[in-house]
Design a protein around this motif. Structure first.
Motif, short mmCIF file in Angstrom:
data_model
loop_
_atom_site.label_atom_id
_atom_site.label_comp_id
_atom_site.label_asym_id
_atom_site.label_seq_id
_atom_site.Cartn_x
_atom_site.Cartn_y
_atom_site.Cartn_z
N ARG A 31 2.44 3.31 -7.91
CA ARG A 31 1.39 2.29 -7.80
C ARG A 31 2.05 0.92 -7.81
N GLN A 32 1.77 0.15 -6.76
CA GLN A 32 2.44 -1.14 -6.58
C GLN A 32 1.42 -2.23 -6.30
N LYS A 33 1.70 -3.42 -6.82
CA LYS A 33 0.91 -4.59 -6.43
C LYS A 33 1.28 -4.94 -4.99
N THR A 34 0.25 -5.05 -4.15
CA THR A 34 0.45 -5.31 -2.73
C THR A 34 -0.56 -6.36 -2.28
N PRO A 35 -0.16 -7.31 -1.41
CA PRO A 35 -1.11 -8.32 -0.93
C PRO A 35 -2.37 -7.71 -0.36
N SER A 36 -3.50 -8.24 -0.76
CA SER A 36 -4.78 -7.74 -0.28
C SER A 36 -4.99 -8.15 1.18
N PRO A 37 -5.41 -7.22 2.04
CA PRO A 37 -5.69 -7.58 3.44
C PRO A 37 -6.88 -8.51 3.59
N LYS A 38 -7.65 -8.68 2.51
CA LYS A 38 -8.83 -9.54 2.57
C LYS A 38 -8.47 -11.02 2.37
N ILE A 39 -7.20 -11.28 1.98
CA ILE A 39 -6.79 -12.63 1.64
C ILE A 39 -5.96 -13.22 2.77
N SER A 40 -6.25 -14.47 3.13
CA SER A 40 -5.47 -15.14 4.16
C SER A 40 -4.10 -15.52 3.61
N LEU A 41 -3.15 -15.76 4.51
CA LEU A 41 -1.80 -16.11 4.08
C LEU A 41 -1.78 -17.41 3.29
N SER A 42 -2.66 -18.32 3.61
CA SER A 42 -2.69 -19.59 2.90
C SER A 42 -3.15 -19.43 1.45
N GLU A 43 -3.84 -18.34 1.16
CA GLU A 43 -4.35 -18.10 -0.19
C GLU A 43 -3.48 -17.11 -0.98
N LEU A 44 -2.46 -16.58 -0.34
CA LEU A 44 -1.72 -15.48 -0.93
C LEU A 44 -0.90 -15.89 -2.15
N ASN A 45 -1.10 -15.18 -3.23
CA ASN A 45 -0.29 -15.32 -4.44
C ASN A 45 -0.42 -14.01 -5.22
N GLU A 46 0.22 -13.95 -6.38
CA GLU A 46 0.21 -12.68 -7.12
C GLU A 46 -1.20 -12.27 -7.53
N ALA A 47 -2.06 -13.25 -7.75
CA ALA A 47 -3.43 -12.92 -8.14
C ALA A 47 -4.20 -12.28 -6.98
N ALA A 48 -3.73 -12.53 -5.75
CA ALA A 48 -4.41 -11.99 -4.57
C ALA A 48 -3.77 -10.68 -4.13
N THR A 49 -3.48 -9.82 -5.09
CA THR A 49 -2.89 -8.52 -4.78
C THR A 49 -3.79 -7.40 -5.26
N GLU A 50 -3.61 -6.24 -4.66
CA GLU A 50 -4.31 -5.04 -5.10
C GLU A 50 -3.27 -4.00 -5.50
N THR A 51 -3.60 -3.16 -6.47
CA THR A 51 -2.71 -2.09 -6.86
C THR A 51 -3.03 -0.86 -6.04
N MET A 52 -2.03 -0.38 -5.30
CA MET A 52 -2.25 0.79 -4.45
C MET A 52 -1.02 1.67 -4.45
N ASN A 53 -1.19 2.90 -4.02
CA ASN A 53 -0.09 3.84 -3.96
C ASN A 53 0.73 3.61 -2.69
N THR A 54 2.01 3.37 -2.85
CA THR A 54 2.92 3.29 -1.71
C THR A 54 4.18 4.07 -2.05
N GLY A 55 5.02 4.27 -1.06
CA GLY A 55 6.23 5.07 -1.24
C GLY A 55 6.14 6.32 -0.39
N LYS A 56 7.23 6.71 0.23
CA LYS A 56 7.20 7.74 1.26
C LYS A 56 6.91 9.14 0.73
N LYS A 57 7.61 9.58 -0.26
CA LYS A 57 7.48 10.93 -0.81
C LYS A 57 7.53 11.97 0.32
N ASP A 58 6.44 12.73 0.54
CA ASP A 58 6.43 13.76 1.57
C ASP A 58 5.68 13.32 2.83
#
Length: 329
Positions: free
Chosen positions: A120-147
């Motif tokens: 589970r990683q903090k990742t920039p939210s697709p709902k946020i524009s680049l001009s608004e992007l900061n750590e608060a504008a992240t979502e926690t989601m599952n990433t990583g290749k695994k299988d």
């Protein structure tokens, strides 16, 4: 992610020499998969993790993760990663995994744990524009290749199947140039280390179809490349927030050096207008300083440096900016 020529490193003896553990395990795995009782469980491969294999991958990739270009030793021991997963395929319960490639040198890559393992990683939210992007504008989601190994074509399920017909979505930096699929967000006013799908040759955006067959084919290829770039970013977690922060630090350093070059070049130009012998000497000293700064920039794009693909793209753009200058990279 940057292109790496695997041909510069021969397959490790642990995998290919007669009597090696790699070949022995491959034969055992064939017998394992042929046994209806045993094949229900993945074969416990081990030879791919041999010290010789790790050393070869370390040298080939300069101690960096094949996917994100981070120095993996700074956080954890390397994961020897299977591009095509060896024991299972996500979303396909009946697939045994690409067991016949478990010891194949061209299927092995060095990876950091964040790119290889599902976390589970903090990742920039697709709902946020680049001009608004900061750590608060992240979502926690599952990433990583695994299988994970999504394909658009026909999935290979056995040793004799043609893997070339799979039409894989994920980018393999040893088989293709990641720069055809990915590009970094470059903004001098607000540097932020995001990687984006490359939507057309030469930059972001779309090119209208003109009716020209070559243009239609080129656009279709660009759209497909953009999809592969987007899938790879998501699966590998290439925009997890910690990684974005590290790339942003690189961009901030490059931007600082850029400002130095521009300021020095501006001062040198003004001195040159004086047509004074002392001013001429000062201009020469300033030009030499610019050369040193540009050499420092170029060093950041060397293959052994972290996030070198980002630095190389930034430098290419800066070279265009300096097209009328006497400074060269």
């Amino acid at each position: 992610m940057r292109r790496v020529d695997r041909a510069t490193a021969p397959p490790p003896g642990d995998l290919v020499e007669p009597g090696s553990k790699g070949l022995i395990e491959l034969e055992k795995s064939r017998a394992h998969i042929a046994d209806p009782e045993k094949s229900k469980k993945a074969y416990p491969f081990k030879a791919y993790k041999a010290d010789g294999v790790k050393a070869a991958l370390h040298g080939l990739f300069h101690g960096k993760c094949a996917y994100c270009e981070s120095y993996y030793q700074a956080q954890a021991p390397v994961d020897v990663e299977h591009f095509r997963p060896k024991g299972a395929v996500e979303g396909e319960d009946d697939h045994p995994g690409y067991w016949w490639l478990a010891m194949a040198w061209d299927n092995l890559l060095p990876s950091c744990i964040d790119c290889n393992r599902r976390r589970r990683q903090k990742t920039p939210s697709p709902k946020i524009s680049l001009s608004e992007l900061n750590e608060a504008a992240t979502e926690t989601m599952n990433t990583g290749k695994k299988d994970a190994f999504p394909v658009a074509g026909t999935r290979a399920i056995g040793e004799t199947d043609n893997i070339g017909g799979e039409d894989a979505y994920l980018i393999d930096p040893c088989r293709e140039d990641p720069a055809d699929f990915l590009e970094f967000y470059i903004n001098h006013a607000r540097p932020i280390g995001l990687v984006l799908p490359k939507t057309r040759k030469g930059g972001s955006g779309s090119v209208p179809d003109t009716g020209n067959t070559d243009q239609i084919i080129s656009n279709a290829r660009a759209r497909k490349n953009a999809v592969r770039g987007a899938v790879s970013i998501q699966v590998y977690g290439l925009n997890r927030w910690g990684l974005v922060q590290e790339r942003t630090r690189i961009l901030q350093r490059l931007e600082f050096l850029r400002q130095l070059v521009l300021k020095i070049d501006q001062t040198s130009s003004r001195l040159a207008e004086l047509e004074d012998e002392r001013a001429t000497g000062a201009c020469k000293a300033l030009d030499d300083l610019v050369e040193l700064i540009i050499a420092e920039m170029a060093a950041m794009a060397e293959p052994e440096q972290p996030y070198s693909a980002l630095a190389q793209q930034w430098i290419t753009a800066f070279k265009q900016e300096l097209a009328t200058s006497t400074a060269t990279i």
